[in-house]
Design a protein around this motif. Structure first.
Motif, PDB file in Angstrom:
ATOM      1  N   LEU A 113      23.827  31.580  48.649  1.00  0.00           N
ATOM      2  CA  LEU A 113      22.556  32.270  48.433  1.00  0.00           C
ATOM      3  C   LEU A 113      22.578  33.109  47.157  1.00  0.00           C
ATOM      4  N   LEU A 114      23.731  33.658  46.813  1.00  0.00           N
ATOM      5  CA  LEU A 114      23.836  34.442  45.583  1.00  0.00           C
ATOM      6  C   LEU A 114      23.601  33.597  44.342  1.00  0.00           C
ATOM      7  N   CYS A 115      23.762  32.299  44.477  1.00  0.00           N
ATOM      8  CA  CYS A 115      23.543  31.412  43.330  1.00  0.00           C
ATOM      9  C   CYS A 115      22.062  31.306  42.962  1.00  0.00           C
ATOM     10  N   PRO A 136      19.350  33.554  42.901  1.00  0.00           N
ATOM     11  CA  PRO A 136      18.798  34.478  41.902  1.00  0.00           C
ATOM     12  C   PRO A 136      19.315  34.190  40.500  1.00  0.00           C
ATOM     13  N   LYS A 184      17.575  35.207  51.570  1.00  0.00           N
ATOM     14  CA  LYS A 184      18.353  35.221  52.808  1.00  0.00           C
ATOM     15  C   LYS A 184      17.433  35.358  54.021  1.00  0.00           C
ATOM     16  N   LYS A 199      25.784  43.067  45.117  1.00  0.00           N
ATOM     17  CA  LYS A 199      25.612  42.881  46.565  1.00  0.00           C
ATOM     18  C   LYS A 199      26.631  43.713  47.339  1.00  0.00           C
ATOM     19  N   SER A 211      15.902  39.870  45.351  1.00  0.00           N
ATOM     20  CA  SER A 211      15.543  38.451  45.449  1.00  0.00           C
ATOM     21  C   SER A 211      16.553  37.704  46.315  1.00  0.00           C
ATOM     22  N   TYR A 212      17.831  38.069  46.202  1.00  0.00           N
ATOM     23  CA  TYR A 212      18.846  37.487  47.091  1.00  0.00           C
ATOM     24  C   TYR A 212      18.517  37.815  48.549  1.00  0.00           C
ATOM     25  N   ASP A 222      26.613  33.301  52.005  1.00  0.00           N
ATOM     26  CA  ASP A 222      26.249  34.341  51.046  1.00  0.00           C
ATOM     27  C   ASP A 222      26.565  33.910  49.622  1.00  0.00           C
ATOM     28  N   SER A 272      25.583  39.554  40.337  1.00  0.00           N
ATOM     29  CA  SER A 272      24.982  39.450  41.674  1.00  0.00           C
ATOM     30  C   SER A 272      26.001  39.766  42.762  1.00  0.00           C
ATOM     31  N   TYR A 273      27.180  39.212  42.630  1.00  0.00           N
ATOM     32  CA  TYR A 273      28.227  39.390  43.637  1.00  0.00           C
ATOM     33  C   TYR A 273      28.639  40.861  43.749  1.00  0.00           C
TER      34      TYR A 273
END
Length: 648
Positions: free
Chosen positions: A138-140, A142, A230, A188, A225-226, A135, A184-185
């Motif tokens: 993947l967050l990187c 966007p 995923k 989420k 988008s994240y 995760d 983003s973090y």
């Protein structure tokens, strides 16, 4: 609700109040500078820039809060130290324009934090959200896409938009990457822990629009988008098919090589590509495609949590708030500014406080209130009425108030098409079999009849068929008065009589354009629509309008009024789909609609009616250019219960 939960909610509300007040109250209160009463002599405010906070200024000029000849506007090109303070005041005629220092970096942090706090007020699931190492990786993505987008759209994200950063240096993008990754973090964690409830609260996106000031994308793009990335990584079937999308994206990007078109987004800021070049088209296309994939899978997985009654009530509450904030904002400059900043509006709300005003020619003017588009907000109020009537078993005070406010908003928006579509859908509801069974033969006969009634007005029978067929192209050619004619106009003006199918389709399209008062706007669209054979079939990319408005030189004077043409949208989501995804994409969309209607004999007739209502409105509105209707309409188009079970 437990006592601890109440305390947490109270704390969040308190934090929200602080975030509303403190940023625009920061100032040096120890100095001897006291705000003066605002007059035509503005020398005091020319000398004392960035020394007086907005709230301090309003305390000494209370009349600025409510008198409509004052306009409070943001200035994103200010330093962080000047945030929330007066950067200048200008007088133009009898109006005063008060510039407030804002800063894009602060805006991203402050507005995102406010919206995350608001979302966190929704009930959360009991299970804790576990974040795995994948995760974090993947967050990187966007954040990386957004940084690349900022780099590629240099004319929109010029150096002044990020006052403290030099966008010519790599270190600036590292700072931005860390900035967006942090957002983003947190988003989420908050959104996923409430994702089961979020689908029922989507109507509030008409109010909480969520476009950070100075930025040209929606805050929710980060999460969706994240989610799309995923799903792509872990869904093998999707991953195998995605290579076709890769080819399509590289095709769109290749078509932008050597071109340098630019579009100022205006009221569609957030879902409009600005700077047309290879890298920006590539990055923007991936960001939008990943977002759309994320939206699709999010809805598919959360439909089991959709509560129609709660969803309908939230449409009503959202309508109330839109009317209240829209009306107060139209007459009170401070509320107008606060609406824009704290709700993340695409464009400032209307300044017209008369809901039923008329123009110079005695024609009703559309009142958009809080939302950037009167047409789209009219659809929203009509849709709310339809939801209330379709899904309310027992009417109560909330239902009656919802219908009353929605009727007021619908008539204020002056969206006649939405009114007619609403009436036709209500007639359709009355005539459908109450046992939830619908004969396909009846559908084949009734739908064309309904569409015909929807489009026809009595006075239009006086025109000849030849005039109706040629009117739209004639208007398009009138706009092409500068020696350039688009490929679409050339083709449509010279359709071979042997090509019976194309000629018939275009004739029907032209007649409908006239009957719904779209001949000029659609003629203008084709005057600009200049595709090659490849772009005609596959489009130029999702939500990319810059090439459409920059490719052709057309007359700048609007034929119907003699005024400056300005930024006129096509007023048809179907034409937008044609532009973005070509005939191939438009055909898939239309086939999907037909498939939904005629797949089974036994269908949920309530959602069938909602599908008809939305499709009729999409024919003549640009609603898909805004995130809120895009999500709400996706809920209706994708809802699985439409096919297999009745809805309470």
């Amino acid at each position: 609700m437990k006592q601890d939960e109440k305390k947490i909610i109270s704390l969040k509300i308190f934090l929200l109040l602080l975030l509303f007040l403190i940023p625009f109250s920061l100032s040096d209160y120890s100095d001897s500078i006291i705000p003066e009463k605002i007059t035509s002599d503005l020398a005091f405010y020319e000398i004392n820039t960035c020394k007086i906070s907005l709230n301090e200024f309003l305390i000494h000029n209370i009349n600025v809060i409510y008198q409509d000849h004052y306009k409070i506007r943001f200035n994103n090109y200010s330093s962080i130290s000047c945030f929330g303070q007066i950067t200048g005041i200008d007088q133009i005629g009898y109006e005063f324009y008060i510039s407030i220092g804002t800063n894009t970096l602060v805006n991203i942090f402050l507005q995102s934090f406010i919206w995350i706090l608001i979302i966190s007020l929704l009930p959360s699931i009991k299970d804790k959200i576990k974040i795995q190492y994948i995760d974090y990786i993947l967050l990187c993505f966007p954040s990386l896409l957004i940084c690349l987008l900022i780099y590629s759209e240099k004319r929109y994200y010029h150096n002044f938009i990020f006052f403290e950063l030099d966008l010519q240096q790599r270190i600036s993008y590292i700072y931005l990457f860390i900035y967006f990754l942090s957002v983003s973090y947190v988003s989420k964690l908050v959104i996923e822990s409430r994702s089961n409830n979020l689908i029922n609260y989507l109507p509030f996106l008409y109010l909480l629009i969520g476009v950070p000031s100075g930025i040209n994308f929606y805050f929710l793009f980060i999460f969706f988008s994240y989610l799309g990335i995923k799903k792509l990584i872990f869904n093998e079937k999707l991953r195998k098919r995605f290579y076709l999308i890769n080819l399509l994206i590289f095709f769109w990007s290749y078509k932008a090589v050597g071109l340098n078109f630019y579009l100022k987004p205006d009221k569609i800021r957030g879902l409009s590509h600005a700077d047309y070049n290879f890298l920006s088209v590539l990055v923007w296309s991936y960001l939008i495609i990943f977002t759309l994939i994320g939206v699709y899978y999010f809805l598919i997985e959360k439909f089991k949590d959709l509560e129609i009654t709660l969803f309908t009530n939230n449409l009503i509450y959202s309508g109330f708030l839109l009317m209240i904030f829209g009306y107060i904002g139209s007459s009170m400059p401070f509320i107008n500014f606060a609406n824009y900043y704290f709700f993340g509006q695409n464009k400032f709300g209307t300044l017209n406080s008369n809901l039923f005003s008329v123009n110079f020619w005695g024609e009703r003017e559309a009142w958009r209130g809080f939302f950037p588009s009167a047409e789209t907000i009219g659809e929203f109020y009509a849709l709310t009425i339809l939801f209330i009537i379709l899904f309310t078993k027992k009417y109560n005070l909330l239902s009656f108030l919802g219908i009353t406010v929605s009727l007021l908003g619908l008539f204020a928006a002056n969206n006649k098409a939405a009114i007619v579509a609403l009436v036709l859908c209500l007639i359709l509801k009355i005539n459908l079999n109450q046992d939830h069974k619908l004969n396909k033969k009846i559908l084949f006969l009734s739908i064309p009849l309904l569409i015909l009634v929807y489009f026809i007005r009595i006075e239009n029978f006086s025109f000849s068929f030849e005039f109706l067929v040629n009117n739209m192209i004639g208007l398009g050619e009138a706009y092409s008065s500068l020696g350039e004619t688009s490929t679409s106009l050339i083709y449509l003006s010279n359709i071979s009589e042997k090509n019976i199918l194309v000629r018939a389709i275009f004739s029907i399209f032209s007649v409908l354009a006239f009957l719904i008062n779209r001949s000029e706007l659609w003629g203008l669209f084709f005057a600009r629509f200049n595709p090659g054979t490849d772009t005609l079939f596959f489009g130029t990319g999702p939500y990319i309008l810059s090439n459409h408005y920059g490719d052709m030189n057309i007359s700048s004077i609007r034929i119907s009024t003699g005024t400056d043409l300005g930024f006129l949208l096509p007023h048809s989501s179907l034409l937008l789909i044609l532009l973005f995804f070509g005939l191939f994409g438009l055909s898939i969309f239309l086939m999907y609609i037909i498939f939904r209607i005629f797949k089974n004999k036994k269908i949920n007739y309530n959602f069938f009616i909602l599908n008809i209502f939305i499709f009729l409105n999409l024919v003549k509105s640009d609603s898909l250019l805004y995130l809120a209707p895009l999500l709400i309409y996706s809920v209706i188009f994708l809802y699985p219960g439409y096919m297999n079970k009745p809805t309470n």
